[in-house]
Structure formats: C-alpha cells, structure tokens
Design a protein around this motif. Structure first.
Motif, PDB file in Angstrom:
ATOM      1  N   LEU A  30       1.486  -1.273  -0.383  1.00 43.08           N
ATOM      2  CA  LEU A  30      -0.305  -0.066  -0.261  1.00 43.08           C
ATOM      3  C   LEU A  30       1.185   0.935  -0.306  1.00 43.08           C
ATOM      4  O   LEU A  30       2.237   1.204   0.757  1.00 43.08           O
ATOM      5  N   PRO A  31      -0.046   2.061  -1.116  1.00 44.12           N
ATOM      6  CA  PRO A  31       1.723   3.693  -0.685  1.00 44.12           C
ATOM      7  C   PRO A  31       0.819   4.394   0.984  1.00 44.12           C
ATOM      8  O   PRO A  31       0.130   3.703   1.242  1.00 44.12           O
ATOM      9  N   PRO A  32       1.975   5.178   0.954  1.00 41.99           N
ATOM     10  CA  PRO A  32       2.075   5.855   1.983  1.00 41.99           C
ATOM     11  C   PRO A  32       0.757   5.933   2.327  1.00 41.99           C
ATOM     12  O   PRO A  32       0.435   7.247   1.144  1.00 41.99           O
ATOM     13  N   LEU A  33       0.178   7.262   3.168  1.00 38.70           N
ATOM     14  CA  LEU A  33      -0.404   7.824   3.086  1.00 38.70           C
ATOM     15  C   LEU A  33      -0.499   9.239   3.772  1.00 38.70           C
ATOM     16  O   LEU A  33       0.818   9.706   3.500  1.00 38.70           O
ATOM     17  N   PRO A  34      -1.359  10.455   2.213  1.00 41.47           N
ATOM     18  CA  PRO A  34      -0.776  11.644   2.232  1.00 41.47           C
ATOM     19  C   PRO A  34      -0.474  12.270   3.355  1.00 41.47           C
ATOM     20  O   PRO A  34      -1.554  12.869   4.136  1.00 41.47           O
ATOM     21  N   PRO A  35       0.006  13.087   3.054  1.00 39.30           N
ATOM     22  CA  PRO A  35       0.462  14.348   4.249  1.00 39.30           C
ATOM     23  C   PRO A  35      -0.557  14.692   4.546  1.00 39.30           C
ATOM     24  O   PRO A  35      -1.283  15.847   3.927  1.00 39.30           O
ATOM     25  N   GLY A  36      -0.731  15.224   5.745  1.00 41.00           N
ATOM     26  CA  GLY A  36      -1.609  16.652   6.079  1.00 41.00           C
ATOM     27  C   GLY A  36      -3.696  15.670   5.818  1.00 41.00           C
ATOM     28  O   GLY A  36      -4.393  16.438   6.412  1.00 41.00           O
ATOM     29  N   CYS A  37      -3.805  14.228   5.742  1.00 37.01           N
ATOM     30  CA  CYS A  37      -4.830  13.390   6.262  1.00 37.01           C
ATOM     31  C   CYS A  37      -5.233  13.696   7.182  1.00 37.01           C
ATOM     32  O   CYS A  37      -4.586  13.281   8.466  1.00 37.01           O
ATOM     33  N   PHE A  38      -6.604  13.320   7.773  1.00 37.96           N
ATOM     34  CA  PHE A  38      -6.917  12.985   9.060  1.00 37.96           C
ATOM     35  C   PHE A  38      -6.127  11.687   9.418  1.00 37.96           C
ATOM     36  O   PHE A  38      -5.728  11.897  10.520  1.00 37.96           O
ATOM     37  N   ALA A  39      -6.706  10.983   8.975  1.00 36.49           N
ATOM     38  CA  ALA A  39      -5.280   9.242   9.700  1.00 36.49           C
ATOM     39  C   ALA A  39      -4.106   9.962  10.420  1.00 36.49           C
ATOM     40  O   ALA A  39      -4.196   8.655  11.128  1.00 36.49           O
TER      41      ALA A  39
END
Length: 222
Positions: A30-39
């Motif tokens: 899985l790709p990394p989560l985008p910076p600044g996301c709620f998660a």
C-alpha cells in the motif's frame, strides 16, 4: 428571535485544522498516506473537538465505525479511534475541564452496513429486478473470516426513512455520484428485502436484553 437574527445572524466556529481526504489506498504494498490527512492527525489533537461536542450535547448514544472502519478506509479507522478515545476522555473530569463538565455516553454502537447476509440479500434483489448489482464483485470475492468478532445485536426498523437517508448521503457531493449504481435498487425493494439498519452494541453502562430493535433500549428519558 428577530432581534437575535438582526444583531447576530450567524453561528460561529473555529477551524482547528483542515485535512485532506485520505482516500482508500490500493496496491501491494500500500502507498503511504498523504501528508495532512485526517488519519495522520495525532489522536490527542483530533479527539478534542469531539470531547467538547459530547460534553456540550450530552448524548446517551454514540454511533461509530468498528475497528476496521466498516471497510479498511484509513479515515474510517481513525474515526473509530477518535470516537472511542473521546468517549473515555469526555467521561473523565480530570481531562480538559475547560471543555465542559464530564459526560458519560451510556451506549456505543458500531454501524454494521456490510454484513454478508445484507450484501447477499441486496445483491440477489438487484439481479431479480434485472439491474446491475453493485455488490457482485464483493459476493464473488467474499471470504469468510472465522476470527471476525463482529455480530449484529440491534436491528432498527427504519425503511420509511430510507429516502431521507439517501438524500443525506447525496448531500456529500464530492463523495457520492447521484447517478451511481448504489442508488439503482428502488427503495421499495430495499424496504421489502432488508428494512432495518443494523448495529453492534459495543459498550453499555445500562442493562439491556439482546437482540434489540431500539438504540435507546434500557435508557431512561431525562
């Protein structure tokens, strides 16, 4: 009220943080989560607005996702984590007393939308109506998990409100295609095939008999 409307015609809010939509990550790995996301917002920060809201509104019942987010969307999973942390923190008088008097939520439910029984029933109803089933791929690839602890405890009859439910969902214009296949199955068919919204009672400070047909079973008014 007319004086209030003339003197102060707005409701005012503070934007604590603006986040981006995480979206459902796909791929292997899985790709990394985008910076600044709620998660990725620290739990100590993201629970604060919900603690304030719980203490202000004093709900007896809170609904949220289960540990897997209903399906593994990172924002849904984080919503579960924030909800459970806020319920605990809101009841603790030593936690941020400036947010208001402590309040104990008496019942917490997980919303179980995608149970196998419901998905199969709506899938078969779609085919019987000569429609493309939005659940076809799920049914084809469904793998039972014997270790899944989720089970429905509470089935609330609410078919008469399915139209209102769908209009509320369609209000999220950036998330929902109003012409999408999720809305192809007529409401009267849904009402006949699966006339309830289903939940699991995850926590309760009151006695109640399972199964339930009311989220407020066991609670006293007032």
């Amino acid at each position: 009220l007319e004086v209030q409307a003339r003197v102060w015609p707005t409701e005012d809010y503070e934007l604590a943080r603006s986040t981006v939509d995480t979206a459902l990550p796909e791929g292997d790995p899985l790709p990394p989560l985008p910076p600044g996301c709620f998660a990725l917002v620290p739990l100590a920060e993201s629970q604060v607005p919900l603690v304030r809201l719980v203490r202000e509104q004093r709900p007896q019942v809170l609904l949220t996702y289960d540990e897997k987010g209903g399906y593994p969307h990172p924002d849904h999973i984080r919503t579960h984590e924030v909800s459970m942390a806020a319920v605990d923190a809101a009841a603790d008088p030593s936690y941020r007393p400036e947010l208001g008097p402590a309040w104990q939520v008496e019942k917490v439910y997980y919303h179980l939308t995608f149970t196998k029984e419901r998905v199969l029933a709506l899938h078969e109803a779609s085919l019987a109506a000569g429609l493309e089933s939005p659940w076809a791929e799920w049914v084809e690839k469904w793998v039972d998990d014997p270790d899944d602890p989720r089970h429905v405890t509470t089935k609330v009859p609410c078919a008469e409100y399915f139209g209102l439910r769908d209009r509320a969902l369609l209000a999220h214009a950036s998330q929902v295609d109003p012409n999408g296949r999720w809305f192809h199955l007529p409401l009267e068919v849904q009402a006949r095939v699966w006339p309830t919204e289903d939940y699991e009672l995850a926590r309760s400070t009151v006695d109640t008999a399972l199964p339930e047909d009311d989220l407020f079973a066991g609670l006293r008014v007032g």
